[in-house]
Design a protein around this motif. Sequence first.
Motif, PDB file in Angstrom:
ATOM      1  N   GLN A  42       0.847  -1.193   0.000  1.00  0.00           N
ATOM      2  CA  GLN A  42       0.000   0.000   0.000  1.00  0.00           C
ATOM      3  C   GLN A  42       0.880   1.240   0.000  1.00  0.00           C
ATOM      4  OE1 GLN A  42      -2.274  -0.666   3.576  1.00  0.00           O
ATOM      5  NE2 GLN A  42      -3.798  -1.861   2.484  1.00  0.00           N
ATOM      6  N   PHE A  43       0.264   2.403   0.040  1.00  0.00           N
ATOM      7  CA  PHE A  43       1.033   3.643   0.101  1.00  0.00           C
ATOM      8  C   PHE A  43       1.969   3.598   1.302  1.00  0.00           C
ATOM      9  CE2 PHE A  43      -2.353   4.979  -2.615  1.00  0.00           C
ATOM     10  CZ  PHE A  43      -1.828   6.002  -3.381  1.00  0.00           C
ATOM     11  N   SER A  44       3.175   4.127   1.111  1.00  0.00           N
ATOM     12  CA  SER A  44       4.143   4.139   2.200  1.00  0.00           C
ATOM     13  C   SER A  44       5.098   5.310   2.032  1.00  0.00           C
ATOM     14  CB  SER A  44       4.937   2.822   2.236  1.00  0.00           C
ATOM     15  OG  SER A  44       5.664   2.659   1.038  1.00  0.00           O
ATOM     16  N   VAL A  45       5.787   5.619   3.103  1.00  0.00           N
ATOM     17  CA  VAL A  45       6.780   6.694   3.097  1.00  0.00           C
ATOM     18  C   VAL A  45       8.146   6.025   3.113  1.00  0.00           C
ATOM     19  CG1 VAL A  45       7.638   8.722   4.309  1.00  0.00           C
ATOM     20  CG2 VAL A  45       5.197   8.161   4.384  1.00  0.00           C
ATOM     21  N   GLN A  46       8.964   6.341   2.130  1.00  0.00           N
ATOM     22  CA  GLN A  46      10.280   5.718   2.017  1.00  0.00           C
ATOM     23  C   GLN A  46      11.329   6.777   1.718  1.00  0.00           C
ATOM     24  OE1 GLN A  46      10.749   2.464   2.504  1.00  0.00           O
ATOM     25  NE2 GLN A  46       8.569   2.048   2.716  1.00  0.00           N
ATOM     26  N   ARG A  47      12.528   6.522   2.177  1.00  0.00           N
ATOM     27  CA  ARG A  47      13.666   7.376   1.834  1.00  0.00           C
ATOM     28  C   ARG A  47      14.394   6.709   0.672  1.00  0.00           C
ATOM     29  NH1 ARG A  47      15.924  11.226   4.723  1.00  0.00           N
ATOM     30  NH2 ARG A  47      14.994  10.467   6.650  1.00  0.00           N
TER      31      ARG A  47
END
Length: 117
Positions: free
Chosen positions: A75-80
């Motif tokens: 699903q949508f996620s926050v990644q560096r």
Amino acid sequence: MMAAFAGYGFPKAHAASYARIGWRSAWCKEYFPAEFMAAVLANWGGYYSQRVYLSEARRLGLKVRPPHVNYSRHQFSVQRMIDAEDRALFMGLGQVKELTQRTIGRIIQHAPFTSLG
């Protein structure tokens, strides 16, 4: 007495509960905007379409990226990103039409990819 109380008791309790949820949501959006938007979008938005929430994410200054085999999750996620300092909001692999759960799992399991081979 019960019938009279039901006329105003439930709306007050509902309003208080909804206000508490609203306050907590606003706090999360203010201090953790990327994670908040990822959570909202991972749950298919809410009242508005995903397009509205994606526009809001961009308005907040978040970088919204399309699905990526090395960075996206289900699903949508926050990644560096490896070559960047800042984080980005990545669309989930579940957004890709006709991509099965098994394939998504294998992509996530074997990432990161460095070549097509």
